[in-house]
Design a protein around this motif. Structure first.
Motif, PDB file in Angstrom:
ATOM      1  N   THR A 158      49.562  21.764 -40.664  1.00 12.77           N
ATOM      2  CA  THR A 158      50.651  22.680 -41.009  1.00 12.77           C
ATOM      3  C   THR A 158      50.080  23.833 -41.831  1.00 12.77           C
ATOM      4  OG1 THR A 158      51.145  21.331 -42.961  1.00 12.77           O
ATOM      5  CG2 THR A 158      52.457  20.916 -40.968  1.00 12.77           C
ATOM      6  N   LEU A 159      50.785  24.956 -41.792  1.00 12.48           N
ATOM      7  CA  LEU A 159      50.254  26.189 -42.394  1.00 12.48           C
ATOM      8  C   LEU A 159      51.072  26.609 -43.612  1.00 12.48           C
ATOM      9  CD1 LEU A 159      49.589  28.312 -39.175  1.00 12.48           C
ATOM     10  CD2 LEU A 159      48.151  26.563 -40.254  1.00 12.48           C
ATOM     11  N   GLY A 160      50.386  27.065 -44.634  1.00 10.31           N
ATOM     12  CA  GLY A 160      51.064  27.656 -45.781  1.00 10.31           C
ATOM     13  C   GLY A 160      51.287  26.715 -46.956  1.00 10.31           C
ATOM     14  N   ASP A 161      50.940  25.437 -46.782  1.00  9.43           N
ATOM     15  CA  ASP A 161      51.198  24.474 -47.865  1.00  9.43           C
ATOM     16  C   ASP A 161      50.384  24.805 -49.118  1.00  9.43           C
ATOM     17  OD1 ASP A 161      52.839  23.104 -46.109  1.00  9.43           O
ATOM     18  OD2 ASP A 161      51.200  21.816 -45.411  1.00  9.43           O
ATOM     19  N   ALA A 162      49.095  25.073 -48.920  1.00  9.38           N
ATOM     20  CA  ALA A 162      48.243  25.366 -50.080  1.00  9.38           C
ATOM     21  C   ALA A 162      48.727  26.630 -50.779  1.00  9.38           C
ATOM     22  CB  ALA A 162      46.790  25.521 -49.631  1.00  9.38           C
ATOM     23  N   TYR A 258      42.557  25.514 -44.569  1.00  8.87           N
ATOM     24  CA  TYR A 258      41.429  24.795 -43.963  1.00  8.87           C
ATOM     25  C   TYR A 258      41.826  23.982 -42.739  1.00  8.87           C
ATOM     26  CZ  TYR A 258      39.341  26.705 -48.002  1.00  8.87           C
ATOM     27  OH  TYR A 258      38.930  27.612 -48.935  1.00  8.87           O
ATOM     28  N   GLU A 259      42.813  24.514 -42.014  1.00  7.56           N
ATOM     29  CA  GLU A 259      43.096  24.006 -40.679  1.00  7.56           C
ATOM     30  C   GLU A 259      42.224  24.776 -39.692  1.00  7.56           C
ATOM     31  OE1 GLU A 259      44.784  21.436 -40.128  1.00  7.56           O
ATOM     32  OE2 GLU A 259      45.854  21.172 -42.024  1.00  7.56           O
ATOM     33  N   LEU A 260      42.191  24.310 -38.448  1.00  7.83           N
ATOM     34  CA  LEU A 260      41.446  25.028 -37.417  1.00  7.83           C
ATOM     35  C   LEU A 260      42.401  25.848 -36.564  1.00  7.83           C
ATOM     36  CD1 LEU A 260      38.887  22.311 -36.229  1.00  7.83           C
ATOM     37  CD2 LEU A 260      38.500  24.262 -37.774  1.00  7.83           C
ATOM     38  N   CYS A 261      41.957  27.037 -36.204  1.00 10.56           N
ATOM     39  CA  CYS A 261      42.644  27.870 -35.218  1.00 10.56           C
ATOM     40  C   CYS A 261      41.681  28.047 -34.057  1.00 10.56           C
ATOM     41  CB  CYS A 261      43.007  29.224 -35.832  1.00 10.56           C
ATOM     42  SG  CYS A 261      43.608  30.431 -34.630  1.00 10.56           S
ATOM     43  N   PHE A 262      42.139  27.721 -32.839  1.00 10.82           N
ATOM     44  CA  PHE A 262      41.214  27.794 -31.694  1.00 10.82           C
ATOM     45  C   PHE A 262      41.964  28.215 -30.437  1.00 10.82           C
ATOM     46  CE2 PHE A 262      42.587  23.751 -29.843  1.00 10.82           C
ATOM     47  CZ  PHE A 262      43.098  23.088 -30.947  1.00 10.82           C
ATOM     48  N   CYS A 263      41.194  28.658 -29.463  1.00 13.59           N
ATOM     49  CA  CYS A 263      41.757  29.125 -28.200  1.00 13.59           C
ATOM     50  C   CYS A 263      41.290  28.200 -27.077  1.00 13.59           C
ATOM     51  CB  CYS A 263      41.298  30.553 -27.912  1.00 13.59           C
ATOM     52  SG  CYS A 263      41.753  31.691 -29.237  1.00 13.59           S
ATOM     53  N   VAL A 264      42.206  27.891 -26.151  1.00 17.41           N
ATOM     54  CA  VAL A 264      41.841  27.098 -24.966  1.00 17.41           C
ATOM     55  C   VAL A 264      42.544  27.660 -23.743  1.00 17.41           C
ATOM     56  CG1 VAL A 264      41.324  24.853 -26.011  1.00 17.41           C
ATOM     57  CG2 VAL A 264      43.697  25.444 -25.493  1.00 17.41           C
ATOM     58  N   ALA A 276      43.744  15.191 -29.773  1.00 15.59           N
ATOM     59  CA  ALA A 276      44.416  15.340 -31.065  1.00 15.59           C
ATOM     60  C   ALA A 276      45.195  14.071 -31.400  1.00 15.59           C
ATOM     61  CB  ALA A 276      45.327  16.558 -31.041  1.00 15.59           C
ATOM     62  N   ALA A 277      45.821  13.484 -30.385  1.00 16.73           N
ATOM     63  CA  ALA A 277      46.579  12.245 -30.600  1.00 16.73           C
ATOM     64  C   ALA A 277      45.637  11.110 -30.993  1.00 16.73           C
ATOM     65  CB  ALA A 277      47.359  11.878 -29.343  1.00 16.73           C
ATOM     66  N   GLU A 278      44.516  11.005 -30.291  1.00 19.29           N
ATOM     67  CA  GLU A 278      43.509   9.983 -30.634  1.00 19.29           C
ATOM     68  C   GLU A 278      43.055  10.115 -32.091  1.00 19.29           C
ATOM     69  OE1 GLU A 278      39.919   9.732 -28.184  1.00 19.29           O
ATOM     70  OE2 GLU A 278      41.229  10.025 -26.437  1.00 19.29           O
ATOM     71  N   LEU A 279      42.895  11.352 -32.524  1.00 17.90           N
ATOM     72  CA  LEU A 279      42.401  11.604 -33.885  1.00 17.90           C
ATOM     73  C   LEU A 279      43.526  11.632 -34.911  1.00 17.90           C
ATOM     74  CD1 LEU A 279      39.874  14.465 -33.003  1.00 17.90           C
ATOM     75  CD2 LEU A 279      39.318  12.087 -33.555  1.00 17.90           C
ATOM     76  N   SER A 280      44.759  11.412 -34.460  1.00 15.94           N
ATOM     77  CA  SER A 280      45.923  11.517 -35.359  1.00 15.94           C
ATOM     78  C   SER A 280      45.925  12.850 -36.097  1.00 15.94           C
ATOM     79  CB  SER A 280      45.956  10.363 -36.378  1.00 15.94           C
ATOM     80  OG  SER A 280      45.915   9.134 -35.726  1.00 15.94           O
ATOM     81  N   PRO A 282      47.596  16.470 -35.746  1.00 14.45           N
ATOM     82  CA  PRO A 282      48.543  17.295 -34.997  1.00 14.45           C
ATOM     83  C   PRO A 282      47.958  18.649 -34.607  1.00 14.45           C
ATOM     84  CG  PRO A 282      49.211  17.062 -37.310  1.00 14.45           C
ATOM     85  CD  PRO A 282      48.055  16.148 -37.097  1.00 14.45           C
ATOM     86  N   VAL A 283      48.205  19.031 -33.360  1.00 12.56           N
ATOM     87  CA  VAL A 283      47.762  20.336 -32.857  1.00 12.56           C
ATOM     88  C   VAL A 283      48.956  20.978 -32.158  1.00 12.56           C
ATOM     89  CG1 VAL A 283      46.411  21.409 -31.013  1.00 12.56           C
ATOM     90  CG2 VAL A 283      45.293  19.865 -32.624  1.00 12.56           C
ATOM     91  N   ARG A 284      49.160  22.240 -32.378  1.00 17.04           N
ATOM     92  CA  ARG A 284      50.288  22.932 -31.745  1.00 17.04           C
ATOM     93  C   ARG A 284      49.800  24.264 -31.157  1.00 17.04           C
ATOM     94  NH1 ARG A 284      55.804  23.740 -34.240  1.00 17.04           N
ATOM     95  NH2 ARG A 284      55.656  21.551 -34.857  1.00 17.04           N
ATOM     96  N   ALA A 285      50.305  24.573 -29.943  1.00 15.27           N
ATOM     97  CA  ALA A 285      50.056  25.905 -29.367  1.00 15.27           C
ATOM     98  C   ALA A 285      51.062  26.874 -29.958  1.00 15.27           C
ATOM     99  CB  ALA A 285      50.187  25.860 -27.844  1.00 15.27           C
ATOM    100  N   VAL A 286      50.582  27.983 -30.505  1.00 16.84           N
ATOM    101  CA  VAL A 286      51.464  28.894 -31.243  1.00 16.84           C
ATOM    102  C   VAL A 286      51.452  30.313 -30.686  1.00 16.84           C
ATOM    103  CG1 VAL A 286      51.264  27.541 -33.365  1.00 16.84           C
ATOM    104  CG2 VAL A 286      49.659  29.436 -32.942  1.00 16.84           C
ATOM    105  N   GLY A 287      50.725  30.530 -29.619  1.00 17.37           N
ATOM    106  CA  GLY A 287      50.690  31.881 -29.073  1.00 17.37           C
ATOM    107  C   GLY A 287      49.705  31.980 -27.932  1.00 17.37           C
ATOM    108  N   ARG A 288      49.404  33.189 -27.542  1.00 17.59           N
ATOM    109  CA  ARG A 288      48.584  33.417 -26.357  1.00 17.59           C
ATOM    110  C   ARG A 288      47.700  34.650 -26.558  1.00 17.59           C
ATOM    111  NH1 ARG A 288      49.275  31.564 -20.871  1.00 17.59           N
ATOM    112  NH2 ARG A 288      51.104  30.338 -21.436  1.00 17.59           N
ATOM    113  N   ILE A 289      46.515  34.581 -26.025  1.00 18.23           N
ATOM    114  CA  ILE A 289      45.606  35.735 -26.057  1.00 18.23           C
ATOM    115  C   ILE A 289      46.029  36.740 -24.993  1.00 18.23           C
ATOM    116  CG2 ILE A 289      43.210  36.471 -25.675  1.00 18.23           C
ATOM    117  CD1 ILE A 289      43.527  34.984 -28.303  1.00 18.23           C
ATOM    118  N   ARG A 290      45.996  38.036 -25.355  1.00 18.82           N
ATOM    119  CA  ARG A 290      46.338  39.121 -24.434  1.00 18.82           C
ATOM    120  C   ARG A 290      45.131  40.039 -24.270  1.00 18.82           C
ATOM    121  NH1 ARG A 290      51.486  41.735 -25.092  1.00 18.82           N
ATOM    122  NH2 ARG A 290      50.248  43.493 -25.840  1.00 18.82           N
ATOM    123  N   ALA A 291      45.100  40.741 -23.207  1.00 18.88           N
ATOM    124  CA  ALA A 291      44.006  41.701 -22.997  1.00 18.88           C
ATOM    125  C   ALA A 291      44.146  42.898 -23.939  1.00 18.88           C
ATOM    126  CB  ALA A 291      43.977  42.162 -21.538  1.00 18.88           C
TER     127      ALA A 291
END
Lengths: 319, 319
Positions: A158-162, A258-264, A276-280, A282-291
């Motif tokens: 989750t984002l913004g807690d710290a 100190y969460e990860l942000c990544f693109c797939v 992500a489930a195996e590792l317990s 949580p991962v969420r898709a929050v947007g999309r890369i554009r040209a």
């Protein structure tokens, strides 16, 4: 207590003995072996009292965090933690303080099998500088520059807690322990970072806020992005702040998550979710890369949020 | 000037481009390649304003020295300099100061072909932390623990100059430029350290004074030593102080010389002298390793000097 006694008593044996450390603490240099077909990943971070932590912060938390921020950088490359070095600057050689600091540092070192191999102790204003060293098969590291149009943008946790915990502490408000833990004992996403090798096209850790840190991926990759703010993973306290204030700066531009942000690529998202489930984790898709360059943040009501500034900047922001 | 502008303008391109740097400044980690059959040698040192240098010291000198102290550690292992990382903590983003600092750092980097591959900049009390990374063939590094009874104890250069310059500056006395240069622009003995691989049985760099630093060799090697003080290489100003005061603490326990102290079996001393002559680096035998523990310092009149303390200790000595 002299400098040498201090090192002998508290820092000579932190983390597991490793076969790839030919020589650790106690000579002019440490000597290390990198396995064949691997690259060495390194990152150096300084934490300064009054800037990165409160001077009266629990020293165990400072010990934890000073290593965690580096492990988060290793995670963001998909590198396996191996060794650390530590420069500790202290106003005085306070045995209790140092014992607590080293216990926090040692606990996280043990957790990730990382050996402290050298460093420096000196007198001066309180600060902690740590270099982490990790190992990654040649070509397997995940950089910032591989994001492609159409990739999903994902974040862990989750984002913004710290950031919210920091606001509370600065305002002198009591901060609930779970939130404070997120500020003082961040969890580096090492296992997730390793699992994302071969899946993520670009990755960064969120130390300065999603808008700014994602911005680094966009710049390095020569792309733009659209974020769907309604999809940001938020804890209840952070969601309540946004609900009450309409201010999205906690998840977008406060630091220390100190969460990860990544693109797939979308076709790999199911695999990411399984991992992500195996590792317990949580991962969420929050947007999309554009040209098209630039970062568009779409509000839950369909409006567009304009971003002012690009996350936490150590010279631009007065805490 | 933001943190990112500062890095881009001053720190993104220091030292030569190297093929063994797969990824340098600008990602979560740098990525590096260690050649086969080599070990990685690393050393981390922090320099703090008011402890290791005067706050108003020429920033170019701080830039030079912050790298030189690490290069001296590499020299003392016989490792070849390769890469550096830099954590720079500054009260304010002063463009002139940073430009001068980076010029000093860059000049020494160029001199030894060492590439700056990453780091951190942050706001706070002025301090500089540098990690150096060097390469050495497996098994070739010269450690502290190989001194054997009968070995000659040798030192490079002259001893006590930096300490005398510091005394002068602290006392507000004008310090002659050559002496001040020894304090502010120390020359790491990199070439000599490399040449001593296969010859020296033990080696250390003199950062805290001959008595204390030689003491580390003696402890690590489980031996003792006798020093012949009449043979210590001294500059004229240091020799004059000793002549006038009968006080040997400048060469024995003042810091910042960054000369090498090493041990060699007597049969190799001619080879060492030839190498030293080739490198135009003076080397002098100043004593001998003994089986009996302890350090005996023989005075020119045949008396024995008792050593109080063991060199500069960052927590024990008030500057």
């Amino acid at each position: 207590m002299s400098e040498f006694e201090l090192i002998r008593d508290f820092f000579a044996d932190i983390g597991p003995v490793r076969a790839d450390v030919a020589l650790g603490v106690g000579d002019d240099c440490a000597l290390l072996t990198v396995p064949p077909a691997h690259e060495l990943a390194v990152s150096l971070d300084a934490l300064v009292a009054g800037i990165h932590f409160f001077p009266d912060c629990d020293p165990a938390a400072i010990g934890h965090k000073s290593l965690a921020v580096g492990l988060s950088d290793l995670a963001a490359m998909g590198a396996e933690p191996a060794w650390s070095t530590l420069a500790l600057t202290l106003p005085a050689a306070d045995r209790d303080w140092i014992g607590s600091f080293s216990a926090g540092f040692a606990a996280l070192s043990a957790r990730y099998g990382i050996r402290l191999i050298g460093g420096d102790t000196t007198r001066g204003p309180l600060s902690v500088t740590v270099q982490v060293h990790g190992l990654v098969p040649v070509g397997a590291a995940v950089r910032r520059n591989g994001a492609r149009p159409g990739d999903l943008i994902c974040v862990s946790g989750t984002l913004g807690d710290a950031g919210l915990a920091l606001c509370g502490l600065l305002a002198g408000i009591e901060v609930e322990p779970a939130l404070r833990q997120r500020l003082e004992y961040p969890t580096p996403r090492v296992e997730l970072g390793l699992a994302l090798r071969g899946l993520a096209t670009a990755m960064i850790d969120l130390s300065d806020g999603l808008a700014g840190d994602l911005g680094h991926i966009l710049t390095a990759s020569g792309v733009g992005a659209e974020l769907d703010l309604a999809r940001l993973p938020l804890s209840l306290p952070v969601a309540e702040v946004i609900e009450q204030t309409d201010d999205w700066s906690l998840p977008l531009s406060s630091g220390d998550d100190y969460e990860l942000c990544f693109c797939v690529p979308p076709g790999r998202f199911d695999a990411v979710q399984s991992l992500a489930a195996e590792l317990s984790c949580p991962v969420r898709a929050v947007g999309r890369i554009r040209a098209e360059p630039g970062l568009i943040c779409r509000l839950p009501d369909g409006g567009i949020l304009t971003i002012n500034g690009a996350g936490y900047d150590h010279f631009a922001v007065q805490p």
